[in-house]
Design a protein around this motif. Structure first.
Motif, PDB file in Angstrom:
ATOM      1  N   GLN A   1       0.833  -1.200   0.000  1.00 16.50           N
ATOM      2  CA  GLN A   1       0.000   0.000   0.000  1.00 16.50           C
ATOM      3  C   GLN A   1       0.866   1.248   0.000  1.00 16.50           C
ATOM      4  O   GLN A   1       0.566   2.227  -0.686  1.00 16.50           O
ATOM      5  CB  GLN A   1      -0.941   0.000   1.212  1.00 16.50           C
ATOM      6  CG  GLN A   1      -1.952   1.140   1.205  1.00 16.50           C
ATOM      7  CD  GLN A   1      -2.803   1.164  -0.047  1.00 16.50           C
ATOM      8  OE1 GLN A   1      -3.308   0.140  -0.496  1.00 16.50           O
ATOM      9  NE2 GLN A   1      -2.947   2.338  -0.646  1.00 16.50           N
TER      10      GLN A   1
ATOM     11  N   LEU B   1       2.180   1.649  -3.504  1.00 15.94           N
ATOM     12  CA  LEU B   1       1.167   2.134  -4.429  1.00 15.94           C
ATOM     13  C   LEU B   1       0.890   3.620  -4.224  1.00 15.94           C
ATOM     14  O   LEU B   1       0.698   4.367  -5.189  1.00 15.94           O
ATOM     15  CB  LEU B   1      -0.126   1.330  -4.257  1.00 15.94           C
ATOM     16  CG  LEU B   1      -0.075  -0.130  -4.713  1.00 15.94           C
ATOM     17  CD1 LEU B   1      -1.368  -0.848  -4.361  1.00 15.94           C
ATOM     18  CD2 LEU B   1       0.182  -0.229  -6.219  1.00 15.94           C
ATOM     19  N   GLU B   2       0.879   4.051  -2.973  1.00 23.04           N
ATOM     20  CA  GLU B   2       0.649   5.474  -2.724  1.00 23.04           C
ATOM     21  C   GLU B   2       1.824   6.300  -3.227  1.00 23.04           C
ATOM     22  O   GLU B   2       1.637   7.386  -3.784  1.00 23.04           O
ATOM     23  CB  GLU B   2       0.422   5.723  -1.235  1.00 23.04           C
ATOM     24  CG  GLU B   2       0.098   7.182  -0.945  1.00 23.04           C
ATOM     25  CD  GLU B   2      -0.560   7.392   0.406  1.00 23.04           C
ATOM     26  OE1 GLU B   2      -0.522   8.527   0.899  1.00 23.04           O
ATOM     27  OE2 GLU B   2      -1.108   6.417   0.954  1.00 23.04           O
TER      28      GLU B   2
ATOM     29  N   ALA C   1       1.361   6.683  -6.911  1.00 15.45           N
ATOM     30  CA  ALA C   1       0.332   7.671  -7.234  1.00 15.45           C
ATOM     31  C   ALA C   1       0.868   9.088  -7.080  1.00 15.45           C
ATOM     32  O   ALA C   1       0.599   9.965  -7.911  1.00 15.45           O
ATOM     33  CB  ALA C   1      -0.885   7.456  -6.343  1.00 15.45           C
TER      34      ALA C   1
ATOM     35  N   TRP D   1       2.434  -3.493  -9.763  1.00 14.97           N
ATOM     36  CA  TRP D   1       1.177  -2.889 -10.230  1.00 14.97           C
ATOM     37  C   TRP D   1       1.178  -2.904 -11.750  1.00 14.97           C
ATOM     38  O   TRP D   1       2.046  -2.286 -12.379  1.00 14.97           O
ATOM     39  CB  TRP D   1       1.090  -1.463  -9.713  1.00 14.97           C
ATOM     40  CG  TRP D   1      -0.175  -0.730 -10.042  1.00 14.97           C
ATOM     41  CD1 TRP D   1      -1.386  -0.873  -9.463  1.00 14.97           C
ATOM     42  CD2 TRP D   1      -0.329   0.299 -11.039  1.00 14.97           C
ATOM     43  NE1 TRP D   1      -2.303  -0.002 -10.018  1.00 14.97           N
ATOM     44  CE2 TRP D   1      -1.674   0.727 -10.990  1.00 14.97           C
ATOM     45  CE3 TRP D   1       0.533   0.891 -11.962  1.00 14.97           C
ATOM     46  CZ2 TRP D   1      -2.168   1.722 -11.824  1.00 14.97           C
ATOM     47  CZ3 TRP D   1       0.036   1.875 -12.794  1.00 14.97           C
ATOM     48  CH2 TRP D   1      -1.299   2.280 -12.731  1.00 14.97           C
TER      49      TRP D   1
ATOM     50  N   ASP E   1      -6.828  -2.827  -8.622  1.00 16.79           N
ATOM     51  CA  ASP E   1      -5.589  -2.090  -8.862  1.00 16.79           C
ATOM     52  C   ASP E   1      -5.802  -0.579  -8.824  1.00 16.79           C
ATOM     53  O   ASP E   1      -4.925   0.182  -9.222  1.00 16.79           O
ATOM     54  CB  ASP E   1      -4.985  -2.490 -10.215  1.00 16.79           C
ATOM     55  CG  ASP E   1      -4.469  -3.930 -10.200  1.00 16.79           C
ATOM     56  OD1 ASP E   1      -3.882  -4.321  -9.178  1.00 16.79           O
ATOM     57  OD2 ASP E   1      -4.668  -4.653 -11.180  1.00 16.79           O
TER      58      ASP E   1
ATOM     59  N   LEU F   1      -5.627   3.013  -7.549  1.00  8.73           N
ATOM     60  CA  LEU F   1      -4.699   3.690  -6.648  1.00  8.73           C
ATOM     61  C   LEU F   1      -5.471   4.661  -5.758  1.00  8.73           C
ATOM     62  O   LEU F   1      -6.447   5.264  -6.191  1.00  8.73           O
ATOM     63  CB  LEU F   1      -3.637   4.449  -7.446  1.00  8.73           C
ATOM     64  CG  LEU F   1      -2.759   3.615  -8.379  1.00  8.73           C
ATOM     65  CD1 LEU F   1      -1.804   4.518  -9.153  1.00  8.73           C
ATOM     66  CD2 LEU F   1      -1.976   2.562  -7.598  1.00  8.73           C
ATOM     67  N   GLN F   2      -5.006   4.801  -4.533  1.00 12.30           N
ATOM     68  CA  GLN F   2      -5.683   5.651  -3.557  1.00 12.30           C
ATOM     69  C   GLN F   2      -4.684   6.614  -2.940  1.00 12.30           C
ATOM     70  O   GLN F   2      -3.592   6.213  -2.527  1.00 12.30           O
ATOM     71  CB  GLN F   2      -6.322   4.784  -2.476  1.00 12.30           C
ATOM     72  CG  GLN F   2      -7.024   5.562  -1.375  1.00 12.30           C
ATOM     73  CD  GLN F   2      -7.664   4.636  -0.352  1.00 12.30           C
ATOM     74  OE1 GLN F   2      -7.766   3.428  -0.558  1.00 12.30           O
ATOM     75  NE2 GLN F   2      -8.100   5.190   0.757  1.00 12.30           N
TER      76      GLN F   2
END
Length: 396
Positions: free
Chosen positions: A172, A175-176, A179, A200, A226, A228-229
């Protein structure tokens, strides 16, 4: 990662077996391990391929180590009996972590343990009976076998849970970071490397969606895994940004249905490395108190792109109305706007304004007196359409 304590529910130590019995059973451990692996492959489909080749040999060795630890438990007392057992429990914990890294749940692993317990007991009990073990001791022996398997199962579940939690947090964060690279315009090499580290899969497009914090959880359940946040963006007070993969073309309708009535703003789909443009569009719409699909608000977004220029245009092109009373000027602006949009069709203009067609005719005569031949000039008509068009859209 600091190792988490694994619960150790120690089997009752009442079934100490004679050394000769333990030796007889120990001689069969290799055959027991082979039979355990064979039955697991047969009865647990997810392991059919995983147990082949070197993996199968590793599991056979692990089974022998686990059974060896158990035999030490039932044949010795004191500290010497605990070390092999501790090693087996630690191995079970690591096995659970490995299963989590492989993307498998604990279901298959626990099924394998149950099969292992059954097959092992068949072999161990047969050897014990052959050695003349008393029925009372056999009962206690059986209890210890299955309590030991329960302990190994619990250790594996703990390992799986710890690894899944750790891996989830680490991914996580990756992924952040990815982003944020996309939003800050980081070099392409930096962004693609971040995507690879996070495992990813790069999509064709990304779509920026601004979501109220209260709606993020429910919405994520309906979107691609998948997605993104990004939370805590300073410009998004009480909102979160989602970057949704491949929601372009016909798939956009699916995304719009998912966000309906959630107070979201959906930017346009853009090539994934250019998603910042989608985010900026959504931010612009948010500054205008718009909601829903930004594509539905394109005229308003275009007309308000340069507020200062728009104001100058309106002041210039609507100058003939400047000497009128504000109420009279407002009515004529409203009538002129409707006249332009409905291309001079008087009845349609009247219906749009909820007035009589004669009222429209009267007002248009006033406008022609004020503007003269400029109402026939294409450039003036364009300027008037732009100047008055901003009133066409109202925040939803």
């Amino acid at each position: 990662m600091p190792r988490r304590a694994v619960p150790r529910t120690r089997p009752r130590r009442t079934a100490l077996l004679p050394p000769e019995t333990v030796a007889a059973i120990r001689n069969e451990l290799a055959d027991v391990a082979d039979d355990v692996v064979k039955q697991i492959i047969k009865e647990v489909p997810p392991y059919a391929a995983a147990f082949g080749g070197t993996m199968g040999e590793t599991i056979r060795t692990a089974v022998q180590v686990a059974l060896g630890g158990f035999l030490s438990l039932v044949s010795e007392s004191g500290p010497n009996a605990l070390a092999p057992r501790a090693s087996a429990v630690d191995g079970a914990y690591q096995l659970g972590r490995g299963e989590a890294r492989s993307g498998r749940s604990t279901d298959a692993l626990l099924s394998a343990y149950r099969i292992g317990a059954r097959v092992s007991w068949q072999h161990l009990s047969a050897a014990a009976v052959a050695e003349g073990i008393e029925p009372a001791t056999m009962a206690s022996f059986a209890e210890m076998v299955f309590a030991y398997i329960d302990e190994l199962s619990a250790a594996s579940v703990a390992g799986h849970r710890d690894e899944a939690a750790t891996s989830g947090r680490v991914r996580q964060r990756m992924l952040e970071r990815l982003a944020r690279h996309l939003l800050t315009g980081a070099p392409e090499a930096t962004v693609t490397a971040a995507a690879e580290r996070a495992e990813w899969p790069a999509p064709t497009t990304l779509t920026a969606v601004i979501v109220p914090e209260s709606q993020v959880g429910p919405l994520l359940h309906t979107l691609q895994r998948d997605t993104l946040q990004v939370a805590d963006l300073p410009e998004l007070d009480a909102s979160t940004l989602l970057l949704v993969p491949d929601a372009h073309g016909r798939r956009r309708a699916t995304l719009l249905r998912a966000v309906r009535d959630r107070g979201c703003l959906v930017g346009p789909a853009r090539p994934w490395l250019e998603v910042r443009a989608s985010y900026e569009r959504a931010l612009r719409a948010r500054s205008l108190d718009l909601t829903g699909d930004t594509e539905a608000h394109l005229p308003r977004l275009v007309l308000t792109a340069d507020p200062s220029a728009l104001e100058d245009l309106r002041s210039s092109v609507l100058a003939p109305l400047g000497d009128l009373k504000p109420s009279s000027a407002a009515k004529l602006r409203e009538t002129l706007r409707a006249w332009l949009l409905h291309q001079g069709r008087r009845d349609e203009v009247a219906a749009a304004l909820f007035v009589h067609p004669q009222t429209v005719r009267y007002r248009m005569n006033q406008l022609r007196e004020l503007f003269g031949e400029r109402l026939e000039d294409p450039d003036t008509v364009l300027a008037l359409t732009i100047a008055l068009g901003v009133e066409e859209e109202s925040p939803e």
